[in-house]
Design a protein around this motif. Structure first.
Motif, mmCIF file in Angstrom:
data_model
loop_
_atom_site.group_PDB
_atom_site.id
_atom_site.type_symbol
_atom_site.label_atom_id
_atom_site.label_comp_id
_atom_site.label_asym_id
_atom_site.label_seq_id
_atom_site.Cartn_x
_atom_site.Cartn_y
_atom_site.Cartn_z
ATOM 1 N N SER A 203 0.829 -1.214 0.000
ATOM 2 C CA SER A 203 0.000 0.000 0.000
ATOM 3 C C SER A 203 0.858 1.256 0.000
ATOM 4 N N CYS A 204 1.935 1.259 0.779
ATOM 5 C CA CYS A 204 2.835 2.425 0.810
ATOM 6 C C CYS A 204 3.501 2.641 -0.540
ATOM 7 N N PHE A 205 3.918 1.546 -1.180
ATOM 8 C CA PHE A 205 4.565 1.661 -2.479
ATOM 9 C C PHE A 205 3.587 2.190 -3.519
ATOM 10 N N ILE A 206 2.348 1.694 -3.488
ATOM 11 C CA ILE A 206 1.318 2.187 -4.407
ATOM 12 C C ILE A 206 1.042 3.667 -4.138
ATOM 13 N N GLY A 207 1.031 4.052 -2.858
ATOM 14 C CA GLY A 207 0.824 5.458 -2.519
ATOM 15 C C GLY A 207 1.911 6.353 -3.082
ATOM 16 N N ALA A 208 3.168 5.889 -3.014
ATOM 17 C CA ALA A 208 4.284 6.665 -3.563
ATOM 18 C C ALA A 208 4.170 6.785 -5.078
ATOM 19 N N LEU A 209 3.813 5.694 -5.747
ATOM 20 C CA LEU A 209 3.619 5.738 -7.203
ATOM 21 C C LEU A 209 2.490 6.688 -7.581
ATOM 22 N N THR A 210 1.423 6.675 -6.778
ATOM 23 C CA THR A 210 0.276 7.554 -7.045
ATOM 24 C C THR A 210 0.677 9.021 -6.932
ATOM 25 N N LEU A 211 1.442 9.359 -5.889
ATOM 26 C CA LEU A 211 1.877 10.740 -5.705
ATOM 27 C C LEU A 211 2.739 11.209 -6.870
ATOM 28 N N CYS A 212 3.627 10.351 -7.341
ATOM 29 C CA CYS A 212 4.486 10.715 -8.478
ATOM 30 C C CYS A 212 3.660 10.962 -9.736
ATOM 31 N N ALA A 213 2.660 10.096 -9.969
ATOM 32 C CA ALA A 213 1.815 10.244 -11.158
ATOM 33 C C ALA A 213 0.989 11.520 -11.086
ATOM 34 N N LEU A 214 0.389 11.782 -9.927
ATOM 35 C CA LEU A 214 -0.415 12.997 -9.773
ATOM 36 C C LEU A 214 0.457 14.250 -9.838
ATOM 37 N N TRP A 215 1.683 14.149 -9.381
ATOM 38 C CA TRP A 215 2.614 15.276 -9.465
ATOM 39 C C TRP A 215 2.916 15.614 -10.919
ATOM 40 N N ALA A 216 3.167 14.587 -11.741
ATOM 41 C CA ALA A 216 3.429 14.820 -13.164
ATOM 42 C C ALA A 216 2.224 15.479 -13.847
ATOM 43 N N VAL A 217 1.020 14.997 -13.529
ATOM 44 C CA VAL A 217 -0.187 15.577 -14.112
ATOM 45 C C VAL A 217 -0.351 17.022 -13.647
ATOM 46 N N GLY A 218 -0.082 17.272 -12.355
ATOM 47 C CA GLY A 218 -0.213 18.625 -11.819
ATOM 48 C C GLY A 218 0.752 19.609 -12.462
ATOM 49 N N ILE A 219 1.987 19.165 -12.737
ATOM 50 C CA ILE A 219 2.982 20.035 -13.388
ATOM 51 C C ILE A 219 2.509 20.423 -14.788
ATOM 52 N N MET A 220 2.048 19.427 -15.545
ATOM 53 C CA MET A 220 1.567 19.714 -16.898
ATOM 54 C C MET A 220 0.316 20.591 -16.877
ATOM 55 N N PHE A 221 -0.608 20.264 -15.981
ATOM 56 C CA PHE A 221 -1.864 21.023 -15.913
ATOM 57 C C PHE A 221 -1.608 22.486 -15.582
ATOM 58 N N ARG A 222 -0.680 22.735 -14.671
ATOM 59 C CA ARG A 222 -0.396 24.115 -14.277
ATOM 60 C C ARG A 222 0.122 24.939 -15.449
ATOM 61 N N LYS A 223 0.793 24.279 -16.395
ATOM 62 C CA LYS A 223 1.352 25.004 -17.535
ATOM 63 C C LYS A 223 0.321 25.239 -18.627
ATOM 64 N N VAL A 224 -0.566 24.284 -18.866
ATOM 65 C CA VAL A 224 -1.459 24.369 -20.022
ATOM 66 C C VAL A 224 -2.890 24.763 -19.656
ATOM 67 N N ARG A 225 -3.167 25.004 -18.379
ATOM 68 C CA ARG A 225 -4.554 25.245 -17.969
ATOM 69 C C ARG A 225 -5.149 26.492 -18.633
ATOM 70 N N ILE A 226 -4.345 27.553 -18.776
ATOM 71 C CA ILE A 226 -4.864 28.766 -19.410
ATOM 72 C C ILE A 226 -5.103 28.511 -20.897
ATOM 73 N N LEU A 227 -4.188 27.790 -21.516
ATOM 74 C CA LEU A 227 -4.312 27.488 -22.938
ATOM 75 C C LEU A 227 -5.557 26.641 -23.220
ATOM 76 N N LEU A 228 -5.896 25.737 -22.293
ATOM 77 C CA LEU A 228 -7.034 24.829 -22.491
ATOM 78 C C LEU A 228 -8.279 25.283 -21.734
ATOM 79 N N LYS A 229 -8.297 26.539 -21.316
ATOM 80 C CA LYS A 229 -9.447 27.035 -20.569
ATOM 81 C C LYS A 229 -10.730 26.952 -21.391
ATOM 82 N N CYS A 230 -10.614 27.178 -22.693
ATOM 83 C CA CYS A 230 -11.783 27.121 -23.576
ATOM 84 C C CYS A 230 -12.322 25.698 -23.712
ATOM 85 N N LYS A 231 -11.520 24.696 -23.311
ATOM 86 C CA LYS A 231 -11.943 23.299 -23.389
ATOM 87 C C LYS A 231 -12.620 22.833 -22.104
ATOM 88 N N ASN A 232 -12.793 23.752 -21.141
ATOM 89 C CA ASN A 232 -13.369 23.403 -19.838
ATOM 90 C C ASN A 232 -12.546 22.334 -19.126
#
Length: 307
Positions: A203-232
């Motif tokens: 469970s701890c290992f899965i939790g660490a993998l989950t945090l890394c995956a969500l971190w990658a998504v968060g980094i990308m989202f923070r950069k493109v969110r304004i560009l994709l604002k029209c896409k909701n």
């Protein structure tokens, strides 16, 4: 209740195994039956809404984007359905939770790929942000590490962001398979959080993998969110993030209460089985509402307009 008054304990209260479906259904009172019927109906509505969305996507969305959008929109009905099955068949909880976890791991990777595709693809994204930088001080890993430098947007950094979500989609099924193998041999007990048991470490290992995956998504989202604002994209991301955090907190708190016997035994459900049952009911409710009310939440395929 009579057993407690006489100082005896019902056999199911000392069992770590959930009851069979027949035992559970026979023990339900009128409110319990109404709850079962309501959650099942919500799941069926979520499935019907997804089918309607899939038909709309096939008719209106270009084929290059069709598959990713269907995968992402399928997360809510799939997780809701697996939770509903676990509610009706308590002994299948481990398999239904694992199925939902594997599917969600794939969806996280698909979500990152969708953001890249909506920017015009990797080459267009790199040209658009040629002199830009990724801000890595974002949740859930490094939101408080303000001293971390900004990372240039290059083909290599984009590759590592993909690896961040892809590793979760690969290793989560591997760990699930390992858990099932250990469970068949009697070594894996879902609610055994002892350091000597494998459940805690997996469970701890899965939790660490989950945090890394969500971190990658968060980094990308923070950069493109304004560009994709029209896409909701912003309300969709915020909603999924809220549901994931809510479900994880809910499951963790309930499991802790169940393990510590704070949740009382209610035959034929032991404390741990009852906690799992509560958690499944909460997951069914939240994911069914997300799928069945897309227009109210601003995340339906018609509102996304990803064309």
């Amino acid at each position: 209740m009579e057993g407690e008054a006489n100082g005896t304990v019902h056999p199911s209260c000392g069992s770590s195994q959930p009851p069979y479906s027949e035992e559970l259904l026979r023990s339900l009172d009128l409110p319990g039956r109404f709850l079962f019927a309501t959650l099942t109906l919500m799941t069926l509505i979520a499935i019907l809404v997804f089918i309607e969305e899939a038909v709309y996507i096939y008719r209106k969305i270009p084929s290059s984007k069709r598959s990713i959008i269907i995968w992402i929109n399928a997360a809510a009905p799939v997780i809701s359905t697996t939770s509903c099955i676990g509610m009706w068949v308590p002994r299948s909880t481990m398999f239904t939770d694992f199925t939902a976890g594997i599917f969600f791991a794939i969806v996280i990777h698909k979500f990152l790929m969708m953001m890249i595709k909506e920017c015009g693809g990797q080459k267009v994204l790199l040209r658009r942000f040629e002199n830009g930088h990724f801000t890595i001080t974002t949740g859930p890993c490094c939101c408080c590490c303000l001293c971390l430098p900004r990372v240039p947007i290059t083909r290599q950094t984009l590759f590592w962001l993909k690896v961040g979500t892809f590793q979760f989609a690969v290793f989560r099924p591997v760990l699930v398979f390992l858990s099932i193998v250990l469970w068949t041999n009697g070594n894996y007990v879902l609610y055994n959080v002892s350091p000597k048991g494998p459940a805690l470490w997996i469970s701890c290992f899965i939790g660490a993998l989950t945090l890394c995956a969500l971190w990658a998504v968060g980094i990308m989202f923070r950069k493109v969110r304004i560009l994709l604002k029209c896409k909701n994209i912003i309300p969709k991301f915020a909603l999924y993030q809220f549901i994931v955090i809510l479900n994880q907190l809910q499951t963790t708190i309930i499991n802790i209460f169940a393990t510590q016997k704070i949740i009382p035994c209610a035959p034929p459900l032991s404390s741990t089985a009852r906690g799992s049952w509560w958690s499944i009911g909460g997951n069914t409710t939240t994911w069914s509402l997300r799928s069945a009310c897309p227009k109210n939440l601003g995340t339906g395929s018609r509102l996304l307009r990803l064309s």
